[in-house]
Design a protein around this motif. Sequence first.
Motif, PDB file in Angstrom:
ATOM      1  N   LEU A 112     -64.071   5.707  13.820  1.00 38.95           N
ATOM      2  CA  LEU A 112     -62.690   6.115  13.533  1.00 38.95           C
ATOM      3  C   LEU A 112     -62.574   7.590  13.179  1.00 38.95           C
ATOM      4  O   LEU A 112     -61.569   8.237  13.470  1.00 38.95           O
ATOM      5  N   GLY A 114     -64.725   9.864  14.263  1.00 41.05           N
ATOM      6  CA  GLY A 114     -65.319  10.682  15.320  1.00 41.05           C
ATOM      7  C   GLY A 114     -66.810  10.926  15.187  1.00 41.05           C
ATOM      8  O   GLY A 114     -67.328  11.902  15.735  1.00 41.05           O
ATOM      9  N   GLU A 164     -59.973  18.502  14.482  1.00 43.06           N
ATOM     10  CA  GLU A 164     -60.610  17.192  14.610  1.00 43.06           C
ATOM     11  C   GLU A 164     -60.199  16.266  13.469  1.00 43.06           C
ATOM     12  O   GLU A 164     -59.858  15.101  13.685  1.00 43.06           O
ATOM     13  N   GLU A 167     -56.403  15.337  13.866  1.00 40.23           N
ATOM     14  CA  GLU A 167     -56.172  14.421  14.989  1.00 40.23           C
ATOM     15  C   GLU A 167     -56.672  13.020  14.636  1.00 40.23           C
ATOM     16  O   GLU A 167     -56.039  12.016  14.989  1.00 40.23           O
ATOM     17  N   ASN A 168     -57.796  12.945  13.929  1.00 35.87           N
ATOM     18  CA  ASN A 168     -58.313  11.647  13.487  1.00 35.87           C
ATOM     19  C   ASN A 168     -57.336  10.963  12.538  1.00 35.87           C
ATOM     20  O   ASN A 168     -57.092   9.753  12.631  1.00 35.87           O
ATOM     21  N   LYS A 170     -54.107  11.437  12.372  1.00 41.59           N
ATOM     22  CA  LYS A 170     -52.937  11.030  13.163  1.00 41.59           C
ATOM     23  C   LYS A 170     -53.217   9.734  13.925  1.00 41.59           C
ATOM     24  O   LYS A 170     -52.389   8.821  13.967  1.00 41.59           O
ATOM     25  N   ASN A 171     -54.398   9.637  14.511  1.00 39.22           N
ATOM     26  CA  ASN A 171     -54.776   8.439  15.255  1.00 39.22           C
ATOM     27  C   ASN A 171     -54.896   7.220  14.341  1.00 39.22           C
ATOM     28  O   ASN A 171     -54.509   6.102  14.706  1.00 39.22           O
ATOM     29  N   LEU A 172     -55.441   7.452  13.136  1.00 41.16           N
ATOM     30  CA  LEU A 172     -55.583   6.363  12.168  1.00 41.16           C
ATOM     31  C   LEU A 172     -54.222   5.819  11.750  1.00 41.16           C
ATOM     32  O   LEU A 172     -54.014   4.609  11.657  1.00 41.16           O
ATOM     33  N   LYS A 173     -53.291   6.725  11.519  1.00 42.25           N
ATOM     34  CA  LYS A 173     -51.937   6.315  11.124  1.00 42.25           C
ATOM     35  C   LYS A 173     -51.308   5.463  12.213  1.00 42.25           C
ATOM     36  O   LYS A 173     -50.688   4.425  11.952  1.00 42.25           O
ATOM     37  N   GLN A 174     -51.469   5.886  13.475  1.00 48.68           N
ATOM     38  CA  GLN A 174     -50.884   5.146  14.584  1.00 48.68           C
ATOM     39  C   GLN A 174     -51.559   3.791  14.775  1.00 48.68           C
ATOM     40  O   GLN A 174     -50.900   2.790  15.046  1.00 48.68           O
ATOM     41  N   LYS A 175     -52.871   3.756  14.608  1.00 50.11           N
ATOM     42  CA  LYS A 175     -53.620   2.520  14.835  1.00 50.11           C
ATOM     43  C   LYS A 175     -53.353   1.477  13.763  1.00 50.11           C
ATOM     44  O   LYS A 175     -53.201   0.285  14.057  1.00 50.11           O
TER      45      LYS A 175
END
Length: 271
Positions: A112, A114, A164, A167-168, A170-175
Amino acid sequence: MIRFDGVSYIYNQGLNCEKKALDNINIEIDENKIIGLIGKSGSGKSTFVQLFNKLLKPTSGKIFINKKRIGLVFQYAENQIFEMTVEEEIGFGIRKYASEKKIKKILEVLDLVGLDKSYLKKNPFELSGGEKRKVAIAGILILEPEILILDEPTVGLDLKSQKEILENIKNLKQKFNMTVIIVSHDMNVISEFCDKVIFLRDGKIIFYGDTYKVFDLNDFDLELPWTKKLAKKLTKKSFFVPENIILFNDLVKYVAKKIKYCLHKEDKKEK
Protein backbone atom coordinates in the motif's frame (compact mmCIF):
# COMPACT_ATOMS: atom_id res chain seq x y z
CA MET A 1 -19.73 12.04 12.36
CA ILE A 2 -16.75 14.13 13.46
CA ARG A 3 -17.96 17.09 15.50
CA PHE A 4 -16.40 19.53 17.95
CA ASP A 5 -18.90 21.42 20.13
CA GLY A 6 -17.48 24.44 21.96
CA VAL A 7 -14.10 22.78 22.43
CA SER A 8 -11.33 24.72 24.15
CA TYR A 9 -7.96 23.56 25.42
CA ILE A 10 -5.74 25.37 27.91
CA TYR A 11 -2.17 24.33 28.68
CA ASN A 12 -1.02 24.74 32.31
CA GLN A 13 -4.49 25.85 33.39
CA GLY A 14 -4.48 27.83 36.62
CA LEU A 15 -0.78 28.65 36.43
CA ASN A 16 0.85 31.96 35.50
CA CYS A 17 2.09 30.36 32.29
CA GLU A 18 -1.31 29.08 31.16
CA LYS A 19 -2.04 29.36 27.45
CA LYS A 20 -5.28 28.85 25.56
CA ALA A 21 -4.37 26.76 22.52
CA LEU A 22 -7.92 26.29 21.22
CA ASP A 23 -10.79 28.68 21.81
CA ASN A 24 -14.42 27.53 21.47
CA ILE A 25 -14.02 25.31 18.41
CA ASN A 26 -17.30 24.43 16.70
CA ILE A 27 -17.04 22.32 13.56
CA GLU A 28 -18.51 19.27 11.86
CA ILE A 29 -15.91 17.78 9.55
CA ASP A 30 -16.86 16.12 6.28
CA GLU A 31 -16.06 12.42 6.33
CA ASN A 32 -14.32 10.39 3.62
CA LYS A 33 -12.48 13.47 2.36
CA ILE A 34 -8.87 14.67 2.46
CA ILE A 35 -8.92 17.67 4.78
CA GLY A 36 -6.03 20.13 4.97
CA LEU A 37 -5.29 21.73 8.34
CA ILE A 38 -3.38 24.99 7.99
CA GLY A 39 -2.28 27.92 10.13
CA LYS A 40 0.91 29.51 11.39
CA SER A 41 3.04 27.92 14.12
CA GLY A 42 1.24 28.30 17.43
CA SER A 43 -2.21 28.50 15.85
CA GLY A 44 -3.37 25.31 17.59
CA LYS A 45 -2.98 22.70 14.83
CA SER A 46 -1.06 20.11 16.88
CA THR A 47 -3.43 20.48 19.82
CA PHE A 48 -6.40 20.06 17.49
CA VAL A 49 -5.20 16.75 16.02
CA GLN A 50 -4.11 15.36 19.39
CA LEU A 51 -7.67 15.76 20.63
CA PHE A 52 -8.84 13.35 17.94
CA ASN A 53 -7.31 10.24 19.46
CA LYS A 54 -7.50 11.37 23.07
CA LEU A 55 -3.84 12.17 23.53
CA LEU A 56 -5.35 15.30 25.05
CA LYS A 57 -8.76 15.87 26.62
CA PRO A 58 -10.58 19.17 26.05
CA THR A 59 -10.56 21.68 28.88
CA SER A 60 -14.17 22.41 27.95
CA GLY A 61 -16.64 21.35 25.29
CA LYS A 62 -17.34 17.94 23.76
CA ILE A 63 -15.98 15.90 20.86
CA PHE A 64 -18.16 13.42 19.00
CA ILE A 65 -16.41 10.94 16.68
CA ASN A 66 -18.23 7.86 15.40
CA LYS A 67 -14.99 6.19 14.30
CA LYS A 68 -13.11 3.89 16.65
CA ARG A 69 -9.77 3.55 14.90
CA ILE A 70 -7.78 6.75 14.51
CA GLY A 71 -4.18 6.73 13.29
CA LEU A 72 -1.84 9.64 13.92
CA VAL A 73 1.45 9.89 12.05
CA PHE A 74 3.60 12.52 13.74
CA GLN A 75 5.86 15.04 12.03
CA TYR A 76 9.20 13.34 11.24
CA ALA A 77 7.38 10.02 11.66
CA GLU A 78 10.65 8.14 11.18
CA ASN A 79 11.63 9.27 14.69
CA GLN A 80 8.90 6.90 15.94
CA ILE A 81 10.82 3.92 14.54
CA PHE A 82 12.47 1.72 17.19
CA GLU A 83 12.59 -1.88 15.90
CA MET A 84 15.61 -3.32 14.09
CA THR A 85 13.83 -4.70 11.01
CA VAL A 86 11.04 -3.33 8.83
CA GLU A 87 9.03 -6.49 9.53
CA GLU A 88 9.23 -6.01 13.31
CA GLU A 89 8.53 -2.27 13.04
CA ILE A 90 5.40 -2.56 10.92
CA GLY A 91 4.17 -5.66 12.75
CA PHE A 92 4.58 -4.22 16.25
CA GLY A 93 0.90 -3.22 16.49
CA ILE A 94 -0.24 -6.77 15.63
CA ARG A 95 2.58 -8.65 17.37
CA LYS A 96 0.08 -11.04 19.01
CA TYR A 97 -1.21 -12.26 15.66
CA ALA A 98 -0.33 -15.74 14.44
CA SER A 99 2.87 -15.68 12.38
CA GLU A 100 1.30 -16.46 8.98
CA LYS A 101 -1.51 -13.93 9.37
CA LYS A 102 0.93 -11.32 10.65
CA ILE A 103 3.28 -11.63 7.63
CA LYS A 104 0.33 -11.48 5.24
CA LYS A 105 -0.90 -8.18 6.74
CA ILE A 106 2.62 -6.71 6.81
CA LEU A 107 3.07 -7.50 3.10
CA GLU A 108 -0.33 -5.95 2.36
CA VAL A 109 0.52 -2.61 3.98
CA LEU A 110 4.03 -2.61 2.50
CA ASP A 111 2.41 -2.81 -0.91
CA LEU A 112 0.00 0.00 0.00
CA VAL A 113 2.88 2.40 0.70
CA GLY A 114 4.84 1.36 -2.38
CA LEU A 115 7.40 -1.01 -0.84
CA ASP A 116 7.88 -4.73 -1.51
CA LYS A 117 8.81 -7.84 0.48
CA SER A 118 12.54 -7.24 -0.08
CA TYR A 119 12.29 -4.62 2.69
CA LEU A 120 11.13 -7.06 5.38
CA LYS A 121 14.56 -7.86 6.82
CA LYS A 122 16.11 -4.46 6.19
CA ASN A 123 17.13 -2.20 9.04
CA PRO A 124 14.68 0.75 8.91
CA PHE A 125 17.35 3.09 10.28
CA GLU A 126 19.42 2.50 7.13
CA LEU A 127 16.62 3.42 4.68
CA SER A 128 16.25 6.74 2.88
CA GLY A 129 14.10 9.48 4.42
CA GLY A 130 11.19 8.72 2.11
CA GLU A 131 11.39 4.99 2.78
CA LYS A 132 11.47 5.54 6.55
CA ARG A 133 8.38 7.74 6.26
CA LYS A 134 6.61 4.99 4.30
CA VAL A 135 7.51 2.39 6.93
CA ALA A 136 6.17 4.65 9.69
CA ILE A 137 2.90 5.17 7.79
CA ALA A 138 2.65 1.41 7.16
CA GLY A 139 2.97 0.83 10.90
CA ILE A 140 -0.17 2.92 11.39
CA LEU A 141 -2.06 1.48 8.41
CA ILE A 142 -1.70 -2.06 9.72
CA LEU A 143 -4.08 -1.04 12.53
CA GLU A 144 -6.71 -0.25 9.85
CA PRO A 145 -7.53 3.33 10.86
CA GLU A 146 -10.84 4.86 9.78
CA ILE A 147 -9.36 8.33 10.25
CA LEU A 148 -5.74 8.94 9.26
CA ILE A 149 -4.02 12.10 10.51
CA LEU A 150 -0.64 13.08 9.11
CA ASP A 151 1.38 15.92 10.63
CA GLU A 152 3.60 17.47 7.92
CA PRO A 153 3.98 14.19 5.97
CA THR A 154 6.32 15.70 3.36
CA VAL A 155 8.60 17.81 5.54
CA GLY A 156 12.32 17.16 4.97
CA LEU A 157 11.76 14.96 1.91
CA ASP A 158 12.96 15.52 -1.66
CA LEU A 159 10.35 16.26 -4.33
CA LYS A 160 10.26 12.67 -5.62
CA SER A 161 9.64 11.24 -2.15
CA GLN A 162 7.04 13.94 -1.41
CA LYS A 163 5.07 13.03 -4.52
CA GLU A 164 5.25 9.29 -3.77
CA ILE A 165 4.04 9.77 -0.19
CA LEU A 166 1.14 12.01 -1.21
CA GLU A 167 0.05 9.83 -4.12
CA ASN A 168 0.04 6.83 -1.77
CA ILE A 169 -2.11 8.75 0.72
CA LYS A 170 -4.53 9.73 -2.05
CA ASN A 171 -4.78 6.13 -3.25
CA LEU A 172 -5.35 4.87 0.30
CA LYS A 173 -8.19 7.33 0.83
CA GLN A 174 -9.86 6.21 -2.39
CA LYS A 175 -9.37 2.51 -1.69
CA PHE A 176 -10.57 2.49 1.92
CA ASN A 177 -12.82 5.58 1.87
CA MET A 178 -10.98 6.94 4.90
CA THR A 179 -11.11 10.42 6.30
CA VAL A 180 -7.60 11.87 5.95
CA ILE A 181 -6.38 15.01 7.70
CA ILE A 182 -3.11 16.51 6.47
CA VAL A 183 -1.41 19.15 8.61
CA SER A 184 0.93 21.19 6.43
CA HIS A 185 2.55 24.59 5.93
CA ASP A 186 3.11 23.76 2.25
CA MET A 187 0.29 25.32 0.25
CA ASN A 188 1.32 23.36 -2.85
CA VAL A 189 0.58 20.15 -0.94
CA ILE A 190 -2.72 21.53 0.39
CA SER A 191 -3.92 22.79 -3.01
CA GLU A 192 -2.99 19.63 -4.91
CA PHE A 193 -4.26 16.95 -2.53
CA CYS A 194 -6.93 18.33 -0.18
CA ASP A 195 -10.67 18.48 -0.86
CA LYS A 196 -11.33 20.95 1.96
CA VAL A 197 -9.33 23.13 4.33
CA ILE A 198 -9.57 24.05 8.00
CA PHE A 199 -7.71 27.30 8.72
CA LEU A 200 -6.73 27.93 12.34
CA ARG A 201 -5.58 31.29 13.69
CA ASP A 202 -4.90 31.99 17.38
CA GLY A 203 -6.80 28.88 18.40
CA LYS A 204 -9.92 29.73 16.40
CA ILE A 205 -11.24 28.32 13.13
CA ILE A 206 -11.48 31.23 10.70
CA PHE A 207 -12.30 29.16 7.61
CA TYR A 208 -13.61 25.72 6.73
CA GLY A 209 -14.57 25.00 3.15
CA ASP A 210 -13.47 24.02 -0.35
CA THR A 211 -9.73 24.29 -0.85
CA TYR A 212 -9.79 26.64 -3.83
CA LYS A 213 -11.88 29.19 -1.91
CA VAL A 214 -9.33 29.74 0.85
CA PHE A 215 -6.79 31.09 -1.66
CA ASP A 216 -9.19 33.74 -2.92
CA LEU A 217 -9.71 35.36 0.48
CA ASN A 218 -7.18 38.19 0.51
CA ASP A 219 -7.43 38.91 4.25
CA PHE A 220 -6.00 35.48 5.09
CA ASP A 221 -2.48 36.44 4.00
CA LEU A 222 -1.65 32.97 2.69
CA GLU A 223 1.30 31.98 0.55
CA LEU A 224 -0.33 30.94 -2.71
CA PRO A 225 0.48 27.59 -4.36
CA TRP A 226 2.45 28.04 -7.57
CA THR A 227 -0.49 26.98 -9.75
CA LYS A 228 -2.63 29.74 -8.22
CA LYS A 229 0.15 32.29 -8.72
CA LEU A 230 0.38 31.32 -12.39
CA ALA A 231 -3.41 31.43 -12.79
CA LYS A 232 -3.52 34.97 -11.35
CA LYS A 233 -0.72 36.12 -13.67
CA LEU A 234 -2.54 34.68 -16.68
CA THR A 235 -5.77 36.39 -15.64
CA LYS A 236 -3.93 39.73 -15.34
CA LYS A 237 -2.75 39.23 -18.92
CA SER A 238 -6.41 38.87 -19.99
CA PHE A 239 -6.14 35.06 -20.16
CA PHE A 240 -8.89 34.46 -17.60
CA VAL A 241 -8.59 31.35 -15.40
CA PRO A 242 -11.60 30.34 -13.21
CA GLU A 243 -11.04 30.66 -9.45
CA ASN A 244 -11.80 27.00 -8.75
CA ILE A 245 -8.83 25.78 -10.82
CA ILE A 246 -5.87 25.02 -8.52
CA LEU A 247 -4.75 21.56 -9.61
CA PHE A 248 -1.83 21.41 -12.04
CA ASN A 249 -3.54 18.97 -14.42
CA ASP A 250 -6.75 21.02 -14.43
CA LEU A 251 -4.79 24.20 -15.20
CA VAL A 252 -2.94 22.53 -18.08
CA LYS A 253 -6.19 21.14 -19.53
CA TYR A 254 -7.95 24.50 -19.25
CA VAL A 255 -5.10 26.47 -20.86
CA ALA A 256 -4.77 23.88 -23.65
CA LYS A 257 -8.52 23.96 -24.30
CA LYS A 258 -8.59 27.75 -24.38
CA ILE A 259 -5.60 27.95 -26.74
CA LYS A 260 -7.22 25.38 -29.02
CA TYR A 261 -10.43 27.43 -29.03
CA CYS A 262 -8.53 30.65 -29.86
CA LEU A 263 -6.63 28.95 -32.69
CA HIS A 264 -9.86 27.53 -34.09
CA LYS A 265 -11.40 31.00 -33.95
CA GLU A 266 -8.44 32.49 -35.83
CA ASP A 267 -8.67 29.75 -38.48
CA LYS A 268 -12.33 30.59 -39.05
CA LYS A 269 -11.50 34.28 -39.49
CA GLU A 270 -8.83 33.52 -42.08
CA LYS A 271 -11.28 31.40 -44.05
